[in-house]
Motif scaffolding. Structure first.
Motif: not given
Length: 285
Positions: A125-151
């Motif tokens: 239902v997202a309206g985004l490409p679905t031919d390839r996707f990556v499931f990451e699960g939950f991002l880290p709770a701590r802000a610094s670790a979260r930003r590093q993972r997003i990068k």
């Protein structure tokens, strides 16, 4: 596989709407000797709703390592067992991986009983490409670790699927915007299959503003679906027809074959491209 051992059924259960459980899942939950559940109270309510009296044993992230031997012993003794999580498909950011792995290694048959999953529901239902996707699960709770993972995820050319706790949603969206930019498309899929189901697609900056202004967005179960970078979505450049023909001819294709291939690449007429390749313009008849 051992002929005397039971089977481990990995059973998907509804993520909200109880009508989403399959007849096969109901049958299996009623036939097995034991249901290994992430939360016996939650799964007990589902079994009661289905009119089933199958015994339950808890198997969650804090006791999985200790319970595996007991569950494996029951399987090896010939009992069929169902593995369920609180909602959706087990092992998708839920416990059960150790049990399934050790059952496989012990020669016990592991059977999928597929059904609801918030990952595939959100992608649909997202309206985004679905031919390839990556499931990451939950991002880290701590802000610094979260930003590093997003990068680390930002430049992937696939659609991303993330889980996020509703209370951390504003902070996560802010970090996503800082790292990925405000124009990156993101879908917020909340309370899927439930009464207040929401699925909305916006640029990251607008999504963050909407979530911060609407307290309802910060309640319930949340799945975020993030589109690939704009450059990953752009179609590959197509060379001008004369260049395509020249390359094909240089590879040894005849004028007619080169024209057919170039037509598929450029969308131009085969006859016009043949005239161009052969150097014999067609005169109107």
């Amino acid at each position: 596989m051992s002929n005397d051992a039971g089977r481990l059924h990995v059973v998907a259960t509804p993520i909200g709407n109880l009508e989403d459980i399959s007849p096969r899942a109901v049958r299996v939950l009623g036939e097995v000797a034991l249901v290994a559940a992430e939360d016996t109270r939650h799964s007990g309510g589902l079994l009661n709703h289905l009119g089933l009296k199958t015994p339950l044993v808890s198997l969650h992230e804090h006791n999985e390592a200790q319970r595996i031997d007991t569950v494996l012993a029951r399987l090896q003794a010939g009992d069929d067992i169902a593995l369920v999580s609180d909602a959706g498909t087990p092992l998708i950011s839920d416990p059960g991986y150790r049990l399934v792995r050790m059952a496989q290694q012990a020669g016990i048959e592991v059977v999928a009983v597929p059904g609801a999953s918030s990952v595939t529901a959100a992608l649909s239902v997202a309206g985004l490409p679905t031919d390839r996707f990556v499931f990451e699960g939950f991002l880290p709770a701590r802000a610094s670790a979260r930003r590093q993972r997003i990068k680390a995820l930002a430049s992937l050319s696939s659609t991303l699927v993330l889980f996020e706790a509703a209370r951390r949603l504003p902070a996560a969206l802010a970090d996503l915007q800082v790292v990925m930019g405000g124009e990156r498309e993101i879908a917020l899929c909340r309370e899927l299959t439930k009464r207040f189901e929401t699925a909305r697609l916006l640029p990251l900056e607008q999504m963050r503003e909407w979530v911060e202004s609407d307290a309802d967005c910060r309640r319930g179960e949340v799945v975020l679906v993030i589109g690939p970078p704009a450059e990953a979505q752009a179609p590959p450049p197509v060379l001008p027809a004369p260049e395509v023909l020249a390359l094909l001819r240089a590879e040894g294709l005849g004028a007619r074959s080169a024209a057919r291939v170039a037509s598929r690449l450029t969308g131009q007429s085969v006859n016009a491209l043949y005239d161009m390749a052969s150097g014999q313009p067609r005169t109107p008849g």
